[in-house]
Design a protein around this motif. Structure first.
Motif, PDB file in Angstrom:
ATOM      1  N   PHE A   1      78.902  -9.262  66.917  1.00  0.00           N
ATOM      2  CA  PHE A   1      78.128  -9.083  67.080  1.00  0.00           C
ATOM      3  C   PHE A   1      77.498  -8.511  66.397  1.00  0.00           C
ATOM      4  CE2 PHE A   1      80.553 -13.144  65.830  1.00  0.00           C
ATOM      5  CZ  PHE A   1      80.495 -14.032  67.518  1.00  0.00           C
ATOM      6  N   THR A   2      76.939  -8.418  67.234  1.00  0.00           N
ATOM      7  CA  THR A   2      75.601  -6.671  67.486  1.00  0.00           C
ATOM      8  C   THR A   2      75.535  -6.259  66.103  1.00  0.00           C
ATOM      9  OG1 THR A   2      75.212  -6.968  70.107  1.00  0.00           O
ATOM     10  CG2 THR A   2      74.036  -5.075  68.166  1.00  0.00           C
TER      11      THR A   2
ATOM     12  N   LYS B   1      69.959 -11.145  52.276  1.00  0.00           N
ATOM     13  CA  LYS B   1      69.207 -12.222  52.511  1.00  0.00           C
ATOM     14  C   LYS B   1      70.005 -13.376  52.615  1.00  0.00           C
ATOM     15  CE  LYS B   1      64.674 -10.837  50.487  1.00  0.00           C
ATOM     16  NZ  LYS B   1      64.562 -10.364  49.501  1.00  0.00           N
ATOM     17  N   ILE B   2      70.374 -13.187  54.167  1.00  0.00           N
ATOM     18  CA  ILE B   2      71.469 -14.059  54.561  1.00  0.00           C
ATOM     19  C   ILE B   2      71.374 -14.315  55.280  1.00  0.00           C
ATOM     20  CG2 ILE B   2      74.489 -14.653  54.866  1.00  0.00           C
ATOM     21  CD1 ILE B   2      74.045 -11.638  53.704  1.00  0.00           C
ATOM     22  N   PRO B   3      71.415 -15.858  55.520  1.00  0.00           N
ATOM     23  CA  PRO B   3      70.727 -17.411  56.556  1.00  0.00           C
ATOM     24  C   PRO B   3      71.984 -16.593  58.102  1.00  0.00           C
ATOM     25  CG  PRO B   3      72.206 -18.289  55.016  1.00  0.00           C
ATOM     26  CD  PRO B   3      71.703 -16.958  54.656  1.00  0.00           C
ATOM     27  N   CYS B   4      71.574 -17.079  59.379  1.00  0.00           N
ATOM     28  CA  CYS B   4      72.943 -16.680  60.152  1.00  0.00           C
ATOM     29  C   CYS B   4      73.142 -17.612  60.082  1.00  0.00           C
ATOM     30  CB  CYS B   4      71.865 -16.375  61.378  1.00  0.00           C
ATOM     31  SG  CYS B   4      72.349 -16.567  63.089  1.00  0.00           S
ATOM     32  N   SER B   5      74.455 -17.627  60.605  1.00  0.00           N
ATOM     33  CA  SER B   5      75.344 -18.372  60.670  1.00  0.00           C
ATOM     34  C   SER B   5      76.326 -19.060  62.913  1.00  0.00           C
ATOM     35  CB  SER B   5      76.996 -17.796  60.268  1.00  0.00           C
ATOM     36  OG  SER B   5      77.429 -16.765  60.755  1.00  0.00           O
ATOM     37  N   CYS B   6      75.641 -18.580  62.989  1.00  0.00           N
ATOM     38  CA  CYS B   6      75.772 -18.673  64.645  1.00  0.00           C
ATOM     39  C   CYS B   6      75.347 -20.701  64.826  1.00  0.00           C
ATOM     40  CB  CYS B   6      74.478 -17.900  65.934  1.00  0.00           C
ATOM     41  SG  CYS B   6      74.878 -16.346  65.505  1.00  0.00           S
ATOM     42  N   GLY B   7      74.766 -20.750  64.321  1.00  0.00           N
ATOM     43  CA  GLY B   7      74.160 -22.350  64.972  1.00  0.00           C
ATOM     44  C   GLY B   7      73.442 -22.690  65.723  1.00  0.00           C
ATOM     45  N   GLY B   8      72.641 -24.183  65.458  1.00  0.00           N
ATOM     46  CA  GLY B   8      71.561 -24.142  66.710  1.00  0.00           C
ATOM     47  C   GLY B   8      70.182 -23.445  66.740  1.00  0.00           C
ATOM     48  N   VAL B   9      70.057 -23.067  67.435  1.00  0.00           N
ATOM     49  CA  VAL B   9      68.232 -22.214  66.970  1.00  0.00           C
ATOM     50  C   VAL B   9      68.165 -21.044  67.196  1.00  0.00           C
ATOM     51  CG1 VAL B   9      66.799 -23.838  68.954  1.00  0.00           C
ATOM     52  CG2 VAL B   9      68.369 -22.049  69.898  1.00  0.00           C
ATOM     53  N   ILE B  10      69.649 -20.662  68.163  1.00  0.00           N
ATOM     54  CA  ILE B  10      69.808 -18.920  67.578  1.00  0.00           C
ATOM     55  C   ILE B  10      69.819 -18.843  65.448  1.00  0.00           C
ATOM     56  CG2 ILE B  10      71.424 -17.192  67.756  1.00  0.00           C
ATOM     57  CD1 ILE B  10      72.567 -18.710  69.985  1.00  0.00           C
TER      58      ILE B  10
ATOM     59  N   ARG C   1      85.351  -9.003  79.435  1.00  0.00           N
ATOM     60  CA  ARG C   1      86.070  -8.487  79.036  1.00  0.00           C
ATOM     61  C   ARG C   1      85.447  -8.778  77.152  1.00  0.00           C
ATOM     62  NH1 ARG C   1      90.451  -4.163  81.579  1.00  0.00           N
ATOM     63  NH2 ARG C   1      88.965  -3.834  83.754  1.00  0.00           N
ATOM     64  N   ALA C   2      86.579 -10.150  77.005  1.00  0.00           N
ATOM     65  CA  ALA C   2      86.060 -10.776  76.185  1.00  0.00           C
ATOM     66  C   ALA C   2      84.417 -11.010  75.068  1.00  0.00           C
ATOM     67  CB  ALA C   2      86.761 -12.169  75.660  1.00  0.00           C
ATOM     68  N   SER C   3      84.554 -11.325  76.302  1.00  0.00           N
ATOM     69  CA  SER C   3      82.527 -11.386  75.900  1.00  0.00           C
ATOM     70  C   SER C   3      81.841 -10.530  75.220  1.00  0.00           C
ATOM     71  CB  SER C   3      81.664 -12.145  76.885  1.00  0.00           C
ATOM     72  OG  SER C   3      82.161 -13.432  77.776  1.00  0.00           O
ATOM     73  N   PHE C   4      82.661  -9.549  76.347  1.00  0.00           N
ATOM     74  CA  PHE C   4      81.390  -7.603  76.188  1.00  0.00           C
ATOM     75  C   PHE C   4      82.345  -7.813  74.371  1.00  0.00           C
ATOM     76  CE2 PHE C   4      79.559  -3.717  76.807  1.00  0.00           C
ATOM     77  CZ  PHE C   4      80.122  -2.880  75.831  1.00  0.00           C
ATOM     78  N   ILE C   5      83.248  -7.522  74.004  1.00  0.00           N
ATOM     79  CA  ILE C   5      84.135  -7.362  73.024  1.00  0.00           C
ATOM     80  C   ILE C   5      83.386  -8.703  71.608  1.00  0.00           C
ATOM     81  CG2 ILE C   5      86.233  -7.119  71.369  1.00  0.00           C
ATOM     82  CD1 ILE C   5      87.249  -6.964  73.855  1.00  0.00           C
ATOM     83  N   ALA C   6      83.152  -9.425  71.638  1.00  0.00           N
ATOM     84  CA  ALA C   6      82.642 -10.332  70.916  1.00  0.00           C
ATOM     85  C   ALA C   6      81.117 -10.323  70.490  1.00  0.00           C
ATOM     86  CB  ALA C   6      82.187 -12.281  71.527  1.00  0.00           C
ATOM     87  N   MET C   7      80.272  -9.873  71.546  1.00  0.00           N
ATOM     88  CA  MET C   7      79.090  -9.676  71.628  1.00  0.00           C
ATOM     89  C   MET C   7      78.617  -8.462  71.144  1.00  0.00           C
ATOM     90  SD  MET C   7      77.310 -12.772  72.425  1.00  0.00           S
ATOM     91  CE  MET C   7      76.045 -11.737  71.917  1.00  0.00           C
TER      92      MET C   7
ATOM     93  N   LEU D   1      68.783  -9.102  66.879  1.00  0.00           N
ATOM     94  CA  LEU D   1      69.596  -7.692  66.809  1.00  0.00           C
ATOM     95  C   LEU D   1      68.735  -7.931  68.422  1.00  0.00           C
ATOM     96  CD1 LEU D   1      71.015  -5.613  66.239  1.00  0.00           C
ATOM     97  CD2 LEU D   1      69.064  -4.897  65.111  1.00  0.00           C
ATOM     98  N   TYR D   2      67.782  -7.765  68.934  1.00  0.00           N
ATOM     99  CA  TYR D   2      67.318  -8.279  71.137  1.00  0.00           C
ATOM    100  C   TYR D   2      68.264  -8.806  71.280  1.00  0.00           C
ATOM    101  CZ  TYR D   2      63.918  -5.204  68.233  1.00  0.00           C
ATOM    102  OH  TYR D   2      63.212  -4.215  67.329  1.00  0.00           O
ATOM    103  N   PHE D   3      68.036 -10.593  70.804  1.00  0.00           N
ATOM    104  CA  PHE D   3      68.881 -11.234  71.610  1.00  0.00           C
ATOM    105  C   PHE D   3      70.328 -10.664  71.571  1.00  0.00           C
ATOM    106  CE2 PHE D   3      69.332 -15.782  72.744  1.00  0.00           C
ATOM    107  CZ  PHE D   3      70.585 -15.855  72.323  1.00  0.00           C
ATOM    108  N   ASN D   4      70.770 -10.161  70.442  1.00  0.00           N
ATOM    109  CA  ASN D   4      72.429 -10.244  70.864  1.00  0.00           C
ATOM    110  C   ASN D   4      72.649  -8.455  71.951  1.00  0.00           C
ATOM    111  OD1 ASN D   4      73.207 -12.097  68.857  1.00  0.00           O
ATOM    112  ND2 ASN D   4      74.661 -10.341  68.328  1.00  0.00           N
ATOM    113  N   VAL D   5      71.425  -7.745  71.410  1.00  0.00           N
ATOM    114  CA  VAL D   5      71.566  -6.977  72.610  1.00  0.00           C
ATOM    115  C   VAL D   5      71.129  -6.619  73.784  1.00  0.00           C
ATOM    116  CG1 VAL D   5      70.382  -4.417  73.307  1.00  0.00           C
ATOM    117  CG2 VAL D   5      70.757  -5.146  70.791  1.00  0.00           C
ATOM    118  N   VAL D   6      70.744  -7.679  74.462  1.00  0.00           N
ATOM    119  CA  VAL D   6      70.549  -8.439  75.752  1.00  0.00           C
ATOM    120  C   VAL D   6      72.025  -8.827  75.979  1.00  0.00           C
ATOM    121  CG1 VAL D   6      69.660 -10.485  77.643  1.00  0.00           C
ATOM    122  CG2 VAL D   6      68.124  -8.578  75.694  1.00  0.00           C
ATOM    123  N   PHE D   7      72.548  -9.327  75.891  1.00  0.00           N
ATOM    124  CA  PHE D   7      73.480 -10.047  75.976  1.00  0.00           C
ATOM    125  C   PHE D   7      75.082  -9.430  76.008  1.00  0.00           C
ATOM    126  CE2 PHE D   7      73.219 -14.263  76.911  1.00  0.00           C
ATOM    127  CZ  PHE D   7      72.549 -15.317  76.239  1.00  0.00           C
ATOM    128  N   VAL D   8      74.399  -7.487  74.919  1.00  0.00           N
ATOM    129  CA  VAL D   8      75.859  -7.684  75.387  1.00  0.00           C
ATOM    130  C   VAL D   8      76.202  -6.219  77.105  1.00  0.00           C
ATOM    131  CG1 VAL D   8      76.438  -4.326  74.777  1.00  0.00           C
ATOM    132  CG2 VAL D   8      76.328  -6.498  73.073  1.00  0.00           C
TER     133      VAL D   8
END
Lengths: 344, 147
Positions: free
Chosen positions: B83-84, B96-105, B74-80, B114-121
């Motif tokens: 973010f989405t 034009k703001i860089p993403c703050s997620c870190g790493g390859v994301i 449930r917490a993962s769902f709310i978080a994603m 956006l597509y990545f996040n929707v998949v995880f939602v």
């Protein structure tokens, strides 16, 4: 199971409401009054022609009365010209010596017809050729690193680099008697000396002058070719101090830590007039003005006086990346389009 | 099959949240500056810079513990979801703001992100629904066994 579906729906609605509240409370530069008025022309600029150059990544490299010249960030040796009257195009690649190496990604073309210059400030290298020959010849100069440059004559440039005290400075590059003339007193530090003085060079039709437009304050410096300030043009808005916040990132440098209030987007000069694309809405304009159009303010380069403003309609909802003015036309680079407007 | 699917979804979220949280902690100054650049959350950038990665670690821990897996999903769902919607606003504003997620994301464009996040939602929703059904089945079997 009904509880699960209810949870999903409640979460979605709550998230939309929360993000909606944040959006409504979000600080944006043109939400509040900016404390100045504009004299708008009754008519706006009218789009006459659109030329699709098919690829993005282009930048304006120079122009004559009849042609404009473009370079490309992704293909540094690519050179493109477009005839203003007949839309005739010419696309070609410049050549370098086989064993030549450099930071090509950072190189930039500039055209002072018939000469073509390629400058690259990381190595640093400066190359010259002409519109007929195309083979770039490296100049024996590498005396200072720079980020931006603009040619002021066939053998000299004005460039922006970083001084030993980690602040931006302007300096003059001379190719005929290889040397550098630094003037560290031009760019007036307000916050950090790097971002607060950020801006772009503007070529003047008067060869004895060039301009430096600050992005984050209401000032444009008018300089001679020896980096003496001739006068300062104050734009009509009231942002005399850069509204930016900077953070240090370990030992890697600095970056913005809050949204910066951009004042001037871009500018171009023609004859004695300076055309400035402003980021700020005046108090006698509506928000729809800046949503659908760019706002161009015109100043006199002789005395810096504000003359008037006009609206430049955006194309497909996007603002110009760069523009130039020639005769009664404003030619804008917008995504992968060249747009030719008739001035009001 | 249901159980395996839930396990895989939980594993994906654990990897995602641990990876992004660690990336943020390793480059903390830059992360804090980047979220400060977003006009939507600039006023809360200092507390958020601590809350976000800590929450990601807590959610990953919840997902690892079978008893608390539903809470983690449930917490993962709310978080994603948060973010989405945040990305949707940024894309709308064309900031034009860089993403703050870190790493390859961080190297994704905002549209790809956006597509990545929707998949995880969607994955989180599937995880919640399957876990709920699995729990109901387990509960029904226990009731029948006792009877």
């Amino acid at each position: 199971m009904a509880r699960v579906y209810k949870f999903i729906v409640v979460c979605m609605v709550s998230c939309v409401v929360l993000i909606g509240i944040l959006y409504a409370l979000m600080p944006l530069p043109n939400k509040k009054k900016n404390g100045f008025n504009r004299m708008m022309t009754k008519r706006q600029a009218v789009l006459e022609r659109v030329v699709d150059i098919k690829y993005t990544g282009y930048y304006l490299a120079g122009n004559t009365e009849k042609k404009i010249y473009l370079g490309n960030y992704d293909a540094p040796l690519h050179f493109f010209s477009l005839g203003i009257i007949y839309n005739d195009t010419l696309s070609q690649n410049l050549e370098v010596e086989k064993n030549d190496s450099g930071y090509w990604k950072y190189s930039r073309l500039s055209v002072d017809s018939p000469l073509i210059f390629m400058t690259e400030g990381m190595s640093p290298n400066i190359y010259v050729t002409d519109v007929v020959e195309k083979k770039l010849r490296k100049e024996p100069w590498n005396l200072g690193y720079f980020t931006n440059s603009i040619n002021i004559s066939p053998s000299s440039f004005i460039a922006k680099g970083t001084a030993g005290n980690s602040q931006s400075v302007l300096f003059k590059i001379k190719l005929d008697t290889p040397g550098v003339v630094i003037n560290s007193n031009i760019l007036n530090k307000q916050v950090d000396g790097i971002f607060c003085v950020d801006g772009s060079f503007v070529k003047s039709s008067d060869r004895g002058k060039l301009l430096y437009m600050y992005f984050y304050r209401n000032e444009i410096l008018c300089l001679d070719t020896n980096l003496t300030i001739l006068n300062k043009i104050k734009t009509i808005d009231t942002n005399s101090v850069a509204k930016i916040q900077i953070s240090n990132i370990d030992n890697r440098g600095t970056t913005f830590s809050a949204p910066a209030t951009r004042v001037n987007y871009y500018s171009a000069s023609y004859d004695d007039d300076l055309y400035v694309s402003s980021a700020l809405l005046s108090d006698n304009q509506s928000l729809s003005d800046i949503k659908r159009n760019e706002i161009i303010d015109i100043y006199s380069m002789i005395d810096g006086a504000y003359k008037k403003s006009f609206l430049l309609p955006k194309y497909q909802g996007k603002r110009s990346l760069q523009f130039l003015v020639t005769g009664k036309k404003l030619i804008s680079l917008n995504s992968h389009f060249i747009l030719i407007y008739n001035l009001p | 099959m249901r159980k395996v699917t839930v396990e895989i979804i939980c594993l994906l979220f654990i990897i995602l949240f641990v990876y992004t949280a660690v990336s943020k902690f390793l480059d903390f100054d830059n992360f804090q500056a980047v979220i400060g650049q977003s006009p939507l959350i600039t006023k809360m950038s200092v507390p958020l810079s601590h809350i976000v990665p800590i929450s990601e670690i807590v959610i990953a821990i919840l997902l690892m513990i079978p008893r608390h897996r539903m809470a983690g999903l449930r917490a993962s769902f709310i978080a994603m979801l948060l973010f989405t919607f945040y990305i949707i606003i940024l894309v709308t504003l064309s900031e034009k703001i860089p993403c703050s997620c870190g790493g390859v994301i961080q190297r994704m464009t905002w549209e790809q992100h956006l597509y990545f996040n929707v998949v995880f939602v969607v994955l989180a929703s599937i995880g919640i629904i399957l876990h709920a059904r699995e729990s109901n089945n387990h509960h029904n079997k226990s009731s029948i066994a006792r009877a």
